[in-house]
Design a protein around this motif. Structure first.
Motif, PDB file in Angstrom:
ATOM      1  N   VAL A  65       0.808  -1.222   0.000  1.00  0.00           N
ATOM      2  CA  VAL A  65       0.000   0.000   0.000  1.00  0.00           C
ATOM      3  C   VAL A  65       0.844   1.277   0.000  1.00  0.00           C
ATOM      4  CG1 VAL A  65      -1.512   1.386   1.497  1.00  0.00           C
ATOM      5  CG2 VAL A  65      -2.168  -0.934   0.885  1.00  0.00           C
ATOM      6  N   PRO A  66       1.924   1.360   0.825  1.00  0.00           N
ATOM      7  CA  PRO A  66       2.709   2.602   0.821  1.00  0.00           C
ATOM      8  C   PRO A  66       3.255   2.982  -0.553  1.00  0.00           C
ATOM      9  CG  PRO A  66       3.282   1.268   2.727  1.00  0.00           C
ATOM     10  CD  PRO A  66       2.421   0.406   1.852  1.00  0.00           C
ATOM     11  N   LEU A  67       3.543   2.002  -1.402  1.00  0.00           N
ATOM     12  CA  LEU A  67       4.066   2.297  -2.734  1.00  0.00           C
ATOM     13  C   LEU A  67       3.020   3.010  -3.583  1.00  0.00           C
ATOM     14  CD1 LEU A  67       5.881  -1.074  -3.468  1.00  0.00           C
ATOM     15  CD2 LEU A  67       6.931   1.077  -2.748  1.00  0.00           C
ATOM     16  N   ILE A  68       1.761   2.587  -3.468  1.00  0.00           N
ATOM     17  CA  ILE A  68       0.690   3.226  -4.229  1.00  0.00           C
ATOM     18  C   ILE A  68       0.323   4.567  -3.605  1.00  0.00           C
ATOM     19  CG2 ILE A  68      -1.635   2.951  -5.151  1.00  0.00           C
ATOM     20  CD1 ILE A  68       0.480   1.040  -6.285  1.00  0.00           C
ATOM     21  N   ALA A  69       0.337   4.621  -2.273  1.00  0.00           N
ATOM     22  CA  ALA A  69       0.030   5.887  -1.598  1.00  0.00           C
ATOM     23  C   ALA A  69       1.028   6.974  -1.994  1.00  0.00           C
ATOM     24  CB  ALA A  69       0.038   5.683  -0.090  1.00  0.00           C
ATOM     25  N   TRP A 204      -6.642   7.940 -12.391  1.00  0.00           N
ATOM     26  CA  TRP A 204      -5.659   6.876 -12.179  1.00  0.00           C
ATOM     27  C   TRP A 204      -4.857   7.132 -10.911  1.00  0.00           C
ATOM     28  CZ3 TRP A 204      -0.629   8.683 -12.280  1.00  0.00           C
ATOM     29  CH2 TRP A 204      -0.305   9.742 -13.131  1.00  0.00           C
ATOM     30  N   SER A 205      -4.303   6.056 -10.392  1.00  0.00           N
ATOM     31  CA  SER A 205      -3.495   6.112  -9.178  1.00  0.00           C
ATOM     32  C   SER A 205      -2.362   5.117  -9.326  1.00  0.00           C
ATOM     33  CB  SER A 205      -4.355   5.758  -7.953  1.00  0.00           C
ATOM     34  OG  SER A 205      -3.588   5.745  -6.769  1.00  0.00           O
ATOM     35  N   GLY A 206      -1.131   5.623  -9.540  1.00  0.00           N
ATOM     36  CA  GLY A 206      -0.021   4.717  -9.809  1.00  0.00           C
ATOM     37  C   GLY A 206      -0.333   3.867 -11.023  1.00  0.00           C
ATOM     38  N   PRO A 207      -0.256   2.536 -10.900  1.00  0.00           N
ATOM     39  CA  PRO A 207      -0.511   1.656 -12.056  1.00  0.00           C
ATOM     40  C   PRO A 207      -1.984   1.358 -12.297  1.00  0.00           C
ATOM     41  CG  PRO A 207       0.106   0.343 -10.164  1.00  0.00           C
ATOM     42  CD  PRO A 207       0.200   1.785  -9.719  1.00  0.00           C
ATOM     43  N   PHE A 208      -2.867   1.868 -11.451  1.00  0.00           N
ATOM     44  CA  PHE A 208      -4.291   1.525 -11.525  1.00  0.00           C
ATOM     45  C   PHE A 208      -5.082   2.606 -12.255  1.00  0.00           C
ATOM     46  CE2 PHE A 208      -2.812  -0.399  -7.422  1.00  0.00           C
ATOM     47  CZ  PHE A 208      -2.751  -1.704  -7.896  1.00  0.00           C
ATOM     48  N   ALA A 238       1.337  -3.699  -7.986  1.00  0.00           N
ATOM     49  CA  ALA A 238       1.746  -2.501  -7.253  1.00  0.00           C
ATOM     50  C   ALA A 238       3.248  -2.278  -7.288  1.00  0.00           C
ATOM     51  CB  ALA A 238       1.286  -2.601  -5.801  1.00  0.00           C
ATOM     52  N   LEU A 239       3.998  -3.268  -7.759  1.00  0.00           N
ATOM     53  CA  LEU A 239       5.464  -3.181  -7.764  1.00  0.00           C
ATOM     54  C   LEU A 239       6.017  -2.783  -9.127  1.00  0.00           C
ATOM     55  CD1 LEU A 239       6.135  -6.491  -5.778  1.00  0.00           C
ATOM     56  CD2 LEU A 239       5.929  -4.175  -4.867  1.00  0.00           C
ATOM     57  N   ALA A 240       5.138  -2.359 -10.032  1.00  0.00           N
ATOM     58  CA  ALA A 240       5.532  -2.117 -11.426  1.00  0.00           C
ATOM     59  C   ALA A 240       6.631  -1.079 -11.579  1.00  0.00           C
ATOM     60  CB  ALA A 240       4.310  -1.703 -12.238  1.00  0.00           C
ATOM     61  N   ASP A 241       6.708  -0.113 -10.669  1.00  0.00           N
ATOM     62  CA  ASP A 241       7.697   0.955 -10.800  1.00  0.00           C
ATOM     63  C   ASP A 241       9.036   0.629 -10.144  1.00  0.00           C
ATOM     64  OD1 ASP A 241       5.970   2.522 -12.259  1.00  0.00           O
ATOM     65  OD2 ASP A 241       5.232   3.635 -10.521  1.00  0.00           O
ATOM     66  N   LEU A 242       9.140  -0.554  -9.541  1.00  0.00           N
ATOM     67  CA  LEU A 242      10.394  -0.956  -8.894  1.00  0.00           C
ATOM     68  C   LEU A 242      11.084  -2.042  -9.713  1.00  0.00           C
ATOM     69  CD1 LEU A 242       9.413  -1.261  -5.108  1.00  0.00           C
ATOM     70  CD2 LEU A 242      10.452   0.687  -6.281  1.00  0.00           C
ATOM     71  N   PRO A 243      12.416  -2.086  -9.702  1.00  0.00           N
ATOM     72  CA  PRO A 243      13.122  -3.171 -10.385  1.00  0.00           C
ATOM     73  C   PRO A 243      12.827  -4.511  -9.722  1.00  0.00           C
ATOM     74  CG  PRO A 243      14.621  -1.369  -9.815  1.00  0.00           C
ATOM     75  CD  PRO A 243      13.341  -1.100  -9.102  1.00  0.00           C
ATOM     76  N   GLU A 244      12.669  -5.532 -10.550  1.00  0.00           N
ATOM     77  CA  GLU A 244      12.476  -6.891 -10.038  1.00  0.00           C
ATOM     78  C   GLU A 244      13.805  -7.628 -10.061  1.00  0.00           C
ATOM     79  OE1 GLU A 244      10.175 -11.095 -11.165  1.00  0.00           O
ATOM     80  OE2 GLU A 244       9.793  -9.261 -12.320  1.00  0.00           O
ATOM     81  N   GLN A 279      10.363 -17.643  -8.787  1.00  0.00           N
ATOM     82  CA  GLN A 279       9.392 -18.286  -9.666  1.00  0.00           C
ATOM     83  C   GLN A 279       8.235 -17.344 -10.008  1.00  0.00           C
ATOM     84  OE1 GLN A 279       8.468 -21.950  -7.582  1.00  0.00           O
ATOM     85  NE2 GLN A 279      10.344 -22.943  -8.295  1.00  0.00           N
ATOM     86  N   GLY A 280       8.600 -16.063 -10.181  1.00  0.00           N
ATOM     87  CA  GLY A 280       7.644 -15.061 -10.631  1.00  0.00           C
ATOM     88  C   GLY A 280       6.781 -14.436  -9.566  1.00  0.00           C
ATOM     89  N   ARG A 281       6.964 -14.838  -8.304  1.00  0.00           N
ATOM     90  CA  ARG A 281       6.120 -14.308  -7.233  1.00  0.00           C
ATOM     91  C   ARG A 281       6.953 -13.466  -6.271  1.00  0.00           C
ATOM     92  NH1 ARG A 281       2.069 -18.636  -4.865  1.00  0.00           N
ATOM     93  NH2 ARG A 281       0.960 -16.685  -4.424  1.00  0.00           N
ATOM     94  N   ALA A 282       6.338 -12.399  -5.776  1.00  0.00           N
ATOM     95  CA  ALA A 282       7.050 -11.466  -4.894  1.00  0.00           C
ATOM     96  C   ALA A 282       7.374 -12.124  -3.557  1.00  0.00           C
ATOM     97  CB  ALA A 282       6.202 -10.220  -4.668  1.00  0.00           C
ATOM     98  N   LEU A 283       8.597 -11.874  -3.100  1.00  0.00           N
ATOM     99  CA  LEU A 283       9.042 -12.373  -1.801  1.00  0.00           C
ATOM    100  C   LEU A 283       9.276 -11.249  -0.801  1.00  0.00           C
ATOM    101  CD1 LEU A 283      11.741 -15.055  -2.716  1.00  0.00           C
ATOM    102  CD2 LEU A 283       9.428 -15.472  -1.865  1.00  0.00           C
ATOM    103  N   ALA A 284       9.827 -10.126  -1.288  1.00  0.00           N
ATOM    104  CA  ALA A 284      10.202  -9.059  -0.364  1.00  0.00           C
ATOM    105  C   ALA A 284      10.460  -7.779  -1.130  1.00  0.00           C
ATOM    106  CB  ALA A 284      11.450  -9.442   0.426  1.00  0.00           C
ATOM    107  N   ILE A 285      10.297  -6.671  -0.419  1.00  0.00           N
ATOM    108  CA  ILE A 285      10.668  -5.344  -0.906  1.00  0.00           C
ATOM    109  C   ILE A 285      11.807  -4.865  -0.022  1.00  0.00           C
ATOM    110  CG2 ILE A 285       9.874  -2.978  -1.324  1.00  0.00           C
ATOM    111  CD1 ILE A 285       6.990  -4.159  -1.246  1.00  0.00           C
ATOM    112  N   GLY A 286      12.801  -4.240  -0.620  1.00  0.00           N
ATOM    113  CA  GLY A 286      13.923  -3.778   0.194  1.00  0.00           C
ATOM    114  C   GLY A 286      14.941  -3.024  -0.623  1.00  0.00           C
TER     115      GLY A 286
END
Length: 304
Positions: A65-69, A204-208, A238-244, A279-286
């Motif tokens: 949520v903080p990323l979209i906020a 719109w709000s971020g990626p939405f 919600a993580l679209a603007d961050l590097p994966e 395997q394509g799924r989010a584990l952590a933000i940091g």
């Protein structure tokens, strides 16, 4: 042993096209009930009379949520020139009027002062806290408050239509914490004619985007059914603007336990905010540091 949460351990985002006449909190409650979700939250309040994008997070998505906020948001709104109200919108009582109607050139010149980094005083009727109480509660009791100005980044603010001398349609893209009602109020003051918001829609709000929004009627129609999960967007949206950064198997195990984990990188700078996947799924933000992601939020893709 902790008490088990009621509801399903379901995670993802639901983009609601919020109607007028309902609070953001009430929308979240309806969505949570409809999905029978254990946990829900939203990324940016809309006034009860406002419509448009209200992004609702379920389950582990609430950790993003903080990323979209913090993301940029876009609004289309109509300003009524010639009158100020207690709430800075059409729901309030008129407290001042003016017969002055500025022309297009004067309005364009005034708008220049509302772009870029500005300081904005919230409306008296707002959720800002004053000595532990909400400003709107104090305002309803008739108390006038000296609210402190807050910084706001306005990326763009443009006229989309000027259908009548006292009506002005605007589109604004701004950062976190912006009050459209304050823009209308302050623009009216600069122009010397007063002003307030007649209608407001977040597009719109971020990626939405509002075009992807679901109506509350649709939510209620599918509530508690097997089909409602089709309305969910992945948590990773919600993580679209961050590097994966894909994690190694060993790194994924460490990250799941809240420890720094080894990731594959494309040459990010030290300290860059990113997210780790396995395997394509989010584990952590940091933060990325020397081949590892140091987590600030751990995401459990398969909560119990």
């Amino acid at each position: 042993m902790g008490r088990k949460r009621k509801g399903r351990a379901i995670s993802g985002w639901v983009v609601i096209d919020k109607p007028a006449g309902i609070t953001s909190t009430a929308v979240v409650g309806k969505v949570r009930w409809a999905f029978d979700a254990q946990k829900a939250g939203h990324a940016g309040t809309l006034d009860p009379d406002a419509t448009g994008v209200l992004a609702v997070a379920l389950g582990e998505a609430t950790k993003t949520v903080p990323l979209i906020a913090d993301a940029l948001k876009a609004y289309r709104f109509r300003v009524q020139l010639g009158a100020a109200t207690t709430t800075d919108d059409a729901s309030g009582t008129v407290i001042a009027t003016s017969g002055l109607r500025p022309d297009r050139a004067a309005i364009e010149a005034a708008l220049a002062g509302f772009r870029g980094q500005i300081d904005q005083v919230p409306p008296q009727f707002s959720a800002v806290k004053v000595e532990g109480e909400r400003a709107y509660d104090l305002a309803r009791e008739g108390e006038a408050m000296d609210l402190a100005a807050r910084p706001l980044w306005v990326d763009s603010l443009e006229i989309t239509d000027h259908p009548a001398p006292d009506l002005l349609d605007l589109e604004m893209v701004c950062g976190k914490g912006g009050y459209v009602r304050s823009i209308a109020r302050d623009l009216g003051q600069v122009l010397g004619c007063f002003g307030h918001v007649l209608s407001l829609r977040r597009i719109w709000s971020g990626p939405f985007d509002v075009e992807d929004g679901v109506t509350l009627e649709r939510i209620e129609e599918l509530a508690r059914s097997n089909d409602i999960d089709a309305l969910l967007l992945p948590l990773e949206t919600a993580l679209a603007d961050l590097p994966e950064l894909p994690a190694t198997p060993e790194g994924a195990l460490r990250l799941r336990n809240g420890n720094p984990g080894m990731v594959l990188t494309g040459g990010l700078d030290y300290g860059t905010q990113a997210w780790a996947s396995f395997q394509g799924r989010a584990l952590a933000i940091g933060q990325y540091r020397a081949g590892e992601l140091h987590p600030t939020r751990v995401i459990n893709p398969d909560p119990e």
